[in-house]
Design a protein around this motif. Structure first.
Motif, PDB file in Angstrom:
ATOM      1  N   THR A 167      -9.752 -17.527   2.780  1.00 59.38           N
ATOM      2  CA  THR A 167     -11.149 -17.426   2.335  1.00 59.38           C
ATOM      3  C   THR A 167     -11.231 -16.504   1.117  1.00 59.38           C
ATOM      4  O   THR A 167     -11.679 -16.907   0.044  1.00 59.38           O
ATOM      5  N   LEU A 168     -10.790 -15.246   1.298  1.00 55.02           N
ATOM      6  CA  LEU A 168     -10.934 -14.228   0.248  1.00 55.02           C
ATOM      7  C   LEU A 168      -9.592 -13.639  -0.106  1.00 55.02           C
ATOM      8  O   LEU A 168      -8.709 -13.519   0.739  1.00 55.02           O
ATOM      9  N   ASN A 169      -9.456 -13.226  -1.359  1.00 61.21           N
ATOM     10  CA  ASN A 169      -8.339 -12.402  -1.764  1.00 61.21           C
ATOM     11  C   ASN A 169      -8.835 -10.959  -1.910  1.00 61.21           C
ATOM     12  O   ASN A 169      -9.763 -10.687  -2.678  1.00 61.21           O
ATOM     13  N   ILE A 223      -7.076 -15.091   5.788  1.00 56.63           N
ATOM     14  CA  ILE A 223      -7.618 -14.234   4.732  1.00 56.63           C
ATOM     15  C   ILE A 223      -6.470 -13.401   4.163  1.00 56.63           C
ATOM     16  O   ILE A 223      -5.468 -13.170   4.849  1.00 56.63           O
ATOM     17  N   VAL A 224      -6.643 -12.966   2.919  1.00 58.92           N
ATOM     18  CA  VAL A 224      -5.626 -12.130   2.266  1.00 58.92           C
ATOM     19  C   VAL A 224      -6.199 -10.733   2.030  1.00 58.92           C
ATOM     20  O   VAL A 224      -7.256 -10.592   1.400  1.00 58.92           O
ATOM     21  N   LEU A 225      -5.519  -9.728   2.554  1.00 58.82           N
ATOM     22  CA  LEU A 225      -5.922  -8.328   2.326  1.00 58.82           C
ATOM     23  C   LEU A 225      -4.812  -7.593   1.589  1.00 58.82           C
ATOM     24  O   LEU A 225      -3.637  -7.947   1.715  1.00 58.82           O
ATOM     25  N   ASN A 226      -5.189  -6.566   0.848  1.00 53.23           N
ATOM     26  CA  ASN A 226      -4.175  -5.705   0.226  1.00 53.23           C
ATOM     27  C   ASN A 226      -4.022  -4.434   1.067  1.00 53.23           C
ATOM     28  O   ASN A 226      -5.001  -3.932   1.610  1.00 53.23           O
ATOM     29  N   PHE A 227      -2.805  -3.976   1.154  1.00 50.30           N
ATOM     30  CA  PHE A 227      -2.540  -2.753   1.922  1.00 50.30           C
ATOM     31  C   PHE A 227      -1.673  -1.816   1.106  1.00 50.30           C
ATOM     32  O   PHE A 227      -0.730  -2.244   0.434  1.00 50.30           O
ATOM     33  N   SER A 228      -1.988  -0.554   1.217  1.00 49.70           N
ATOM     34  CA  SER A 228      -1.177   0.474   0.598  1.00 49.70           C
ATOM     35  C   SER A 228      -1.062   1.581   1.631  1.00 49.70           C
ATOM     36  O   SER A 228      -2.074   2.168   2.018  1.00 49.70           O
ATOM     37  N   PRO A 229       0.163   1.852   2.132  1.00 45.82           N
ATOM     38  CA  PRO A 229       0.252   2.930   3.113  1.00 45.82           C
ATOM     39  C   PRO A 229      -0.201   4.244   2.479  1.00 45.82           C
ATOM     40  O   PRO A 229       0.116   4.519   1.314  1.00 45.82           O
ATOM     41  N   CYS A 230      -0.950   5.023   3.242  1.00 45.33           N
ATOM     42  CA  CYS A 230      -1.578   6.241   2.711  1.00 45.33           C
ATOM     43  C   CYS A 230      -0.777   7.461   3.132  1.00 45.33           C
ATOM     44  O   CYS A 230      -0.581   7.692   4.331  1.00 45.33           O
ATOM     45  N   PHE A 231      -0.355   8.236   2.163  1.00 42.04           N
ATOM     46  CA  PHE A 231       0.421   9.456   2.424  1.00 42.04           C
ATOM     47  C   PHE A 231      -0.373  10.675   1.993  1.00 42.04           C
ATOM     48  O   PHE A 231      -1.180  10.602   1.069  1.00 42.04           O
ATOM     49  N   ALA A 232      -0.107  11.813   2.663  1.00 40.44           N
ATOM     50  CA  ALA A 232      -0.732  13.073   2.272  1.00 40.44           C
ATOM     51  C   ALA A 232       0.152  13.762   1.225  1.00 40.44           C
ATOM     52  O   ALA A 232       1.376  13.733   1.322  1.00 40.44           O
ATOM     53  N   ALA A 233      -0.495  14.372   0.232  1.00 39.83           N
ATOM     54  CA  ALA A 233       0.246  15.034  -0.849  1.00 39.83           C
ATOM     55  C   ALA A 233       1.024  16.245  -0.330  1.00 39.83           C
ATOM     56  O   ALA A 233       2.095  16.564  -0.847  1.00 39.83           O
ATOM     57  N   THR A 234       0.482  16.927   0.672  1.00 38.09           N
ATOM     58  CA  THR A 234       1.161  18.095   1.251  1.00 38.09           C
ATOM     59  C   THR A 234       1.047  18.015   2.767  1.00 38.09           C
ATOM     60  O   THR A 234       0.375  17.121   3.298  1.00 38.09           O
ATOM     61  N   PHE A 292      -3.478 -16.846  10.191  1.00 38.03           N
ATOM     62  CA  PHE A 292      -2.528 -15.967   9.508  1.00 38.03           C
ATOM     63  C   PHE A 292      -3.288 -14.848   8.817  1.00 38.03           C
ATOM     64  O   PHE A 292      -4.492 -14.960   8.553  1.00 38.03           O
ATOM     65  N   LEU A 293      -2.557 -13.780   8.548  1.00 36.21           N
ATOM     66  CA  LEU A 293      -3.069 -12.706   7.700  1.00 36.21           C
ATOM     67  C   LEU A 293      -2.169 -12.634   6.470  1.00 36.21           C
ATOM     68  O   LEU A 293      -0.940 -12.488   6.606  1.00 36.21           O
ATOM     69  N   GLY A 294      -2.765 -12.749   5.304  1.00 40.17           N
ATOM     70  CA  GLY A 294      -2.013 -12.558   4.067  1.00 40.17           C
ATOM     71  C   GLY A 294      -2.003 -11.078   3.717  1.00 40.17           C
ATOM     72  O   GLY A 294      -3.049 -10.421   3.758  1.00 40.17           O
ATOM     73  N   VAL A 295      -0.823 -10.570   3.411  1.00 41.31           N
ATOM     74  CA  VAL A 295      -0.680  -9.153   3.053  1.00 41.31           C
ATOM     75  C   VAL A 295      -0.191  -9.069   1.610  1.00 41.31           C
ATOM     76  O   VAL A 295       0.861  -9.620   1.275  1.00 41.31           O
ATOM     77  N   ASN A 296      -0.984  -8.411   0.764  1.00 38.57           N
ATOM     78  CA  ASN A 296      -0.545  -8.146  -0.605  1.00 38.57           C
ATOM     79  C   ASN A 296      -0.059  -6.702  -0.671  1.00 38.57           C
ATOM     80  O   ASN A 296      -0.768  -5.791  -0.248  1.00 38.57           O
ATOM     81  N   ILE A 349       2.097 -13.280   9.741  1.00 39.80           N
ATOM     82  CA  ILE A 349       1.882 -12.629   8.440  1.00 39.80           C
ATOM     83  C   ILE A 349       2.567 -13.425   7.327  1.00 39.80           C
ATOM     84  O   ILE A 349       3.693 -13.911   7.498  1.00 39.80           O
ATOM     85  N   TYR A 350       1.889 -13.526   6.216  1.00 40.79           N
ATOM     86  CA  TYR A 350       2.518 -13.981   4.966  1.00 40.79           C
ATOM     87  C   TYR A 350       2.368 -12.862   3.950  1.00 40.79           C
ATOM     88  O   TYR A 350       1.273 -12.305   3.820  1.00 40.79           O
ATOM     89  N   ILE A 351       3.439 -12.529   3.263  1.00 40.86           N
ATOM     90  CA  ILE A 351       3.310 -11.636   2.113  1.00 40.86           C
ATOM     91  C   ILE A 351       2.801 -12.535   0.990  1.00 40.86           C
ATOM     92  O   ILE A 351       3.559 -13.338   0.439  1.00 40.86           O
ATOM     93  N   THR A 352       1.509 -12.424   0.702  1.00 41.89           N
ATOM     94  CA  THR A 352       0.888 -13.366  -0.230  1.00 41.89           C
ATOM     95  C   THR A 352       0.961 -12.893  -1.683  1.00 41.89           C
ATOM     96  O   THR A 352       0.702 -13.680  -2.592  1.00 41.89           O
ATOM     97  N   GLU A 353       1.278 -11.608  -1.876  1.00 42.47           N
ATOM     98  CA  GLU A 353       1.546 -11.106  -3.234  1.00 42.47           C
ATOM     99  C   GLU A 353       2.491  -9.926  -3.153  1.00 42.47           C
ATOM    100  O   GLU A 353       2.322  -9.038  -2.305  1.00 42.47           O
TER     101      GLU A 353
END
Ligand code: FCB
Length: 447
Positions: A167-169, A223-234, A292-296, A349-353
């Motif tokens: 549906t959505l990117n 649907i395709v979602l983007n993910f970025s694992p979130c890290f703490a700077a300190t 399916f879930l698309g993961v960018n 899961i599909y790695i869509t990007e």
């Protein structure tokens, strides 16, 4: 020539694993006069919005060169091609169907079928028709219903030619970058607007899902979602909290309503006046079963705490970085997939990007983009590692087939595995593309 190698027993080399290349309509098609203007046309026309002052009027001229582009795709040895439909190419401002627009996509789909390449169609890759933006765009609940109608028209017209519908990117980008941070079209900067746009986008997804299933029961729909694992700077408690909050706000805000029918509870962090307005039943509409879930995935993000209790991201300064300034962090792909798998009951899961912008130089007719090739090597291994850790990853799409219009960055950033000379529109497969071609073709022979 440098190769991309995977372990012999890798699931990625099995016949049932799907490899493909990805594009999006606004970034490659051009032929803007043959469709309705969209929010990105408007945004490009505003001074200072696009880094190189460019626009999508011609782009890669794919609209006129699609036959050659499909031959190129086929030559790479892929199983699938992921592309998007330009909403304003198929539905006019008065609501009528543009038969020429439909015919363009039908011809493309038929050619894909002839070449035995599966069509992975994305219905919305950010190019909202301007006629809908004029009525409020994604801040107007009605837009979700217009999207459902558009999905109905397109899926009826395309019939059984489509293997998979998304549906959505990346609704995060449409909502957060477009309506909250203001760096993407339509350029609104308002926290409540960002949350409201996200809600209406998810509602649009939820309204379209049963329509797609009814019209195309054979297609995989998701649907395709983007993910970025979130890290703490300190290791400070404040930064840890900031990373947690960013993860809820950027990642789970989209996935949790889809899979569990609720938004993350950010009471005490997010003012109640910033929460989206919704109607009873909306979350049930949103939480449709997904095939399916698309993961960018491109990079990870590091966060610090702000004095006001909110978070801000720290721009990476240490190499290795891509030309976007994004840290090359392949293990983040394994990590985010494993984290999501632990947290949710995930669909396949599909790695869509996945891919990288690098500075390319054309030398004697070839582009030796070793850094991009290595990026692919590392991220394919990271995908392999996720599968070995038990995540059900069924496919992988390289972003992108062609160098193209990289949104607010214009044409200066090149993500293609194929180089585009924008003066002549000549396409040249880069070393990364040749290495992927070799990987994909050898695998096909084995199958
Ligand atoms: C993603 C978009 C895609 C492309 C890549 C680099 O967020 O979906 O269109 O611009 O980033």
């Amino acid at each position: 020539m440098k190769q991309i190698l995977l372990p012999n027993d890798s699931a990625l080399l099995q016949h049932r694993f799907t490899f493909g290349v990805a594009t999006a309509a606004f970034q490659i098609e051009g032929a803007a006069a043959l469709r309705e203007p969209c929010i990105w046309d408007t945004f490009c026309a505003e001074p200072g919005r696009i880094r190189d002052g460019s626009d999508g009027l011609v782009a890669c001229d794919h609209f006129h060169r699609w036959r050659d582009d499909l031959a190129l795709i086929a030559s790479l040895g892929v199983d699938a091609y992921r592309f998007s439909i330009a909403w304003g190419r198929v539905i006019r401002a008065d609501g009528s169907v543009n038969a020429e627009g439909i015919a363009f996509y039908l011809a493309l789909l038929d050619e894909l079928q002839t070449r035995n390449i599966k069509a992975y169609v994305t219905l919305y890759h950010w190019d909202l028709p301007q006629y809908l933006q004029d009525k409020g765009g994604w801040l107007n609940r009605e837009t979700a219903y217009r999207f459902a109608e558009y999905a109905d028209i397109v899926s009826r017209a395309f019939g059984d030619r489509v293997y998979s519908y998304a549906t959505l990117n990346e609704p995060f980008c449409s909502a957060y970058l477009g309506y909250e941070a203001g760096i993407h079209a339509p350029g609104v900067q308002n926290r409540q607007a960002g949350r409201q746009a996200a809600h209406h986008l998810l509602l649009a997804h939820g309204l379209a899902m049963p329509i797609l299933r009814r019209n195309c029961p054979q297609a995989l729909t998701g649907i395709v979602l983007n993910f970025s694992p979130c890290f703490a700077a300190t290791t400070s408690a404040a930064d840890q909290q900031a990373a947690w909050l960013a993860d809820q706000y950027h990642n789970h805000w989209y996935l949790q309503p889809l899979l569990e029918g609720c938004y993350p509870d950010l009471t005490g962090h997010l003012a109640s006046t910033d929460l989206p307005q919704m109607l009873a039943g909306d979350l049930d509409i949103i939480a449709q079963p997904l095939d399916f879930l698309g993961v960018n995935y491109y990079t990870r993000t590091v966060f610090t705490a702000r004095d006001d209790g909110w978070f801000s991201d720290v721009k990476p300064s240490q190499p290795p970085l891509t030309d976007m300034g994004w840290e090359i962090y392949p293990q983040g792909l394994t990590e985010i997939l494993v984290q999501l798998q632990q947290r949710y009951t995930l669909p396949p899961i599909y790695i869509t990007e996945n891919g990288a912008a690098m500075v390319d130089t054309l030398q004697e007719g070839s582009i030796n983009d070793v850094a991009r090739l290595e990026y692919y090597q590392q991220h394919l291994l990271a995908t392999d590692a996720a599968i070995r850790a038990g995540v059900d990853v069924r496919g992988y799409f390289a972003w992108s087939l062609l160098d193209n219009f990289e949104w607010a960055e214009g044409y200066a950033k090149r993500f293609g595995i194929v180089y585009v000379d924008y003066h002549t529109q000549q396409r040249t497969v880069k070393a990364s593309g040749l290495a992927l071609q070799q990987l994909w073709s050898n695998r096909n022979k084995k199958a």
